[in-house]
Scaffold this motif. Structure first.
Motif, PDB file in Angstrom:
ATOM      1  N   THR A  42      57.551  65.302  41.090  1.00 29.72           N
ATOM      2  CA  THR A  42      58.808  65.804  41.654  1.00 29.72           C
ATOM      3  C   THR A  42      59.883  65.698  40.572  1.00 29.72           C
ATOM      4  OG1 THR A  42      59.530  63.645  42.370  1.00 29.72           O
ATOM      5  CG2 THR A  42      58.163  64.893  43.924  1.00 29.72           C
ATOM      6  N   SER A  43      61.025  66.332  40.818  1.00 29.92           N
ATOM      7  CA  SER A  43      62.103  66.269  39.822  1.00 29.92           C
ATOM      8  C   SER A  43      62.645  64.850  39.693  1.00 29.92           C
ATOM      9  CB  SER A  43      63.210  67.257  40.170  1.00 29.92           C
ATOM     10  OG  SER A  43      63.630  67.036  41.485  1.00 29.92           O
ATOM     11  N   GLU A  44      62.607  64.086  40.839  1.00 32.64           N
ATOM     12  CA  GLU A  44      63.073  62.690  40.778  1.00 32.64           C
ATOM     13  C   GLU A  44      62.176  61.866  39.855  1.00 32.64           C
ATOM     14  OE1 GLU A  44      65.742  60.854  41.903  1.00 32.64           O
ATOM     15  OE2 GLU A  44      66.422  62.925  42.100  1.00 32.64           O
ATOM     16  N   GLN A  45      60.859  62.088  39.993  1.00 31.06           N
ATOM     17  CA  GLN A  45      59.903  61.342  39.159  1.00 31.06           C
ATOM     18  C   GLN A  45      60.072  61.716  37.685  1.00 31.06           C
ATOM     19  OE1 GLN A  45      56.512  62.680  41.370  1.00 31.06           O
ATOM     20  NE2 GLN A  45      56.361  60.789  42.573  1.00 31.06           N
ATOM     21  N   GLU A  46      60.333  63.000  37.445  1.00 28.48           N
ATOM     22  CA  GLU A  46      60.545  63.439  36.066  1.00 28.48           C
ATOM     23  C   GLU A  46      61.808  62.775  35.495  1.00 28.48           C
ATOM     24  OE1 GLU A  46      61.135  67.670  35.393  1.00 28.48           O
ATOM     25  OE2 GLU A  46      62.048  67.143  33.481  1.00 28.48           O
ATOM     26  N   LYS A  47      62.835  62.647  36.364  1.00 28.53           N
ATOM     27  CA  LYS A  47      64.093  62.024  35.924  1.00 28.53           C
ATOM     28  C   LYS A  47      63.843  60.580  35.492  1.00 28.53           C
ATOM     29  CE  LYS A  47      68.714  61.564  37.798  1.00 28.53           C
ATOM     30  NZ  LYS A  47      69.462  61.720  39.054  1.00 28.53           N
ATOM     31  N   VAL A  48      63.035  59.870  36.285  1.00 30.38           N
ATOM     32  CA  VAL A  48      62.708  58.474  35.950  1.00 30.38           C
ATOM     33  C   VAL A  48      62.040  58.424  34.572  1.00 30.38           C
ATOM     34  CG1 VAL A  48      61.263  56.484  36.596  1.00 30.38           C
ATOM     35  CG2 VAL A  48      62.460  57.781  38.377  1.00 30.38           C
TER      36      VAL A  48
ATOM     37  N   ARG B 186      62.234  60.561  32.132  1.00 24.41           N
ATOM     38  CA  ARG B 186      63.187  60.896  31.059  1.00 24.41           C
ATOM     39  C   ARG B 186      64.075  59.685  30.719  1.00 24.41           C
ATOM     40  NH1 ARG B 186      63.933  66.108  29.446  1.00 24.41           N
ATOM     41  NH2 ARG B 186      62.791  67.686  30.629  1.00 24.41           N
TER      42      ARG B 186
ATOM     43  N   CYS C 116      56.440  54.103  34.139  1.00 27.76           N
ATOM     44  CA  CYS C 116      56.635  55.171  35.127  1.00 27.76           C
ATOM     45  C   CYS C 116      55.472  55.226  36.122  1.00 27.76           C
ATOM     46  CB  CYS C 116      56.805  56.502  34.395  1.00 27.76           C
ATOM     47  SG  CYS C 116      57.659  57.729  35.370  1.00 27.76           S
TER      48      CYS C 116
ATOM     49  N   THR D 101      56.561  55.090  39.885  1.00 24.32           N
ATOM     50  CA  THR D 101      56.427  56.316  40.695  1.00 24.32           C
ATOM     51  C   THR D 101      55.058  56.475  41.344  1.00 24.32           C
ATOM     52  OG1 THR D 101      55.630  57.635  38.830  1.00 24.32           O
ATOM     53  CG2 THR D 101      58.021  57.545  39.163  1.00 24.32           C
TER      54      THR D 101
END
Ligand code: SAM
Length: 307
Positions: free
Chosen positions: A258-264, A266, A281, A285
């Motif tokens: 998800t975009s939230e997981q990608e944010k983490v 990054r 991560c 996640t």
């Protein structure tokens, strides 16, 4: 079997090479064998006999082929280190009305081989460039691979470093068409090891080795089987290789983050190494390590990771 020149062909080339006639010479791009010396066309031999000179990547190498067919034409050198300068000289010869054949060490010139500056220059000058088709390792491999060929992508040689190769594989993870590349015996094992870190282990690949030669081997198997074969069998690390990779299933294209997981991911990558960021991560996640690692490589390369 006779490889004699046909009268029509001789007349054609003589007209082109007679400097009294106000015509330019032609540049012939001649495919030569990729192993078996018999894999050359009658027309290729006619051209090599009839032109004023043969421009070759490695003149010593091509001499073997020319001797085999009794060709005694003048040889000039055109390789990656001199091709800009040599191309200008050859263009002048063509303008003088002399025809020239370009050959590489094996197969079709310009396919991961020198010649592009010359062909560009000759075409820009408005002179004729004539292809003489024949062997080509990638097409030979594809013809016997049993992989879909209606659409495929030729990738040439892969990057030499492991990190760059992993990025290369990551970028092609979801490519749905067949892809093909050349690899050297020095890197074949490392290449498959890197591939196995990025692609699913059940992805089908073809190893086409020593095509048209005594030890020709063409095997189609899963990536994990191929890695085991090349690791355990020294002979499978010798010779010349074409590797063909089956395209991904359409479903493989679905991203699992998800975009939230990608944010983490990054944020973690700003603070620590890729390895540590991915490991942390995974814990935060619960996303699979392989997915995160692939995403991290793309982020590291400033690529957009689609969610
Ligand atoms: N222009 C050539 C062609 O038409 O295929 C290729 C030239 S490229 C510099 C050489 C690479 O092609 C080799 O390192 C290998 O990957 C591949 N290759 C050439 N001959 C081959 C053969 N007989 N079997 C397998 N691969 C071959």
């Amino acid at each position: 079997m006779s490889y004699g020149l046909t009268p029509f062909f001789i007349a054609q080339v003589l007209i082109m090479t007679d400097s009294n006639v106000n015509v330019f010479g032609k540049l012939y791009i001649v495919a030569t064998p990729i192993g078996n010396l018999a894999d050359i066309s009658f027309r290729a031999i006619e051209v090599l006999k009839a032109v004023a000179m043969i421009a070759a990547e490695d003149t010593r190498h091509v001499k073997m082929l020319l001797q085999h067919y009794g060709i005694t034409n003048k040889l000039v050198s055109l390789h990656q280190h001199n091709e800009d300068k040599a191309s200008g000289v050859l263009l002048e010869k063509l303008r003088e009305g002399l025809s020239i054949a370009l050959v590489s060490d094996a197969g079709t010139p310009l396919l991961s081989d020198p010649g592009m500056p010359l062909v560009k220059l000759v075409k820009k000058a408005g002179l004729d460039v004539v292809p003489i088709p024949g062997a080509c390792a990638l097409i030979t491999a594809l013809s016997a691979a049993g992989m879909p060929v209606t659409q495929f992508s030729f990738e040439g040689f892969l990057p030499r470093t492991s990190s760059a190769r992993k990025v290369f594989f990551t970028e092609r993870l979801n490519l749905t068409k067949t892809w093909v590349f050349y690899e050297s015996c020095h890197r074949i094992l490392a290449c498959l090891q890197d591939m196995a870190e990025v692609l699913p282990l059940d992805r089908e690949i073809v190893i086409a080795r020593e095509l048209t030669k005594l030890h020709e081997t063409i095997v189609k198997m899963s990536l994990s089987e191929a890695l085991a074969l090349v690791s355990n069998n020294e002979n499978m690390r010798k010779g010349e290789f074409v590797i063909i990779v089956d395209g991904a299933e359409e479903d493989d294209g679905k991203q699992l983050m998800t975009s939230e997981q990608e944010k983490v991911l990054r944020i973690l990558m700003r603070e620590c190494s890729i390895k540590t960021a991915v490991a942390m991560c995974v814990e935060i996640t619960g996303v699979r390590k392989k997915i995160l690692y692939q995403a991290a490589l793309l982020i590291d390369q400033e690529k957009i990771y689609l969610v």
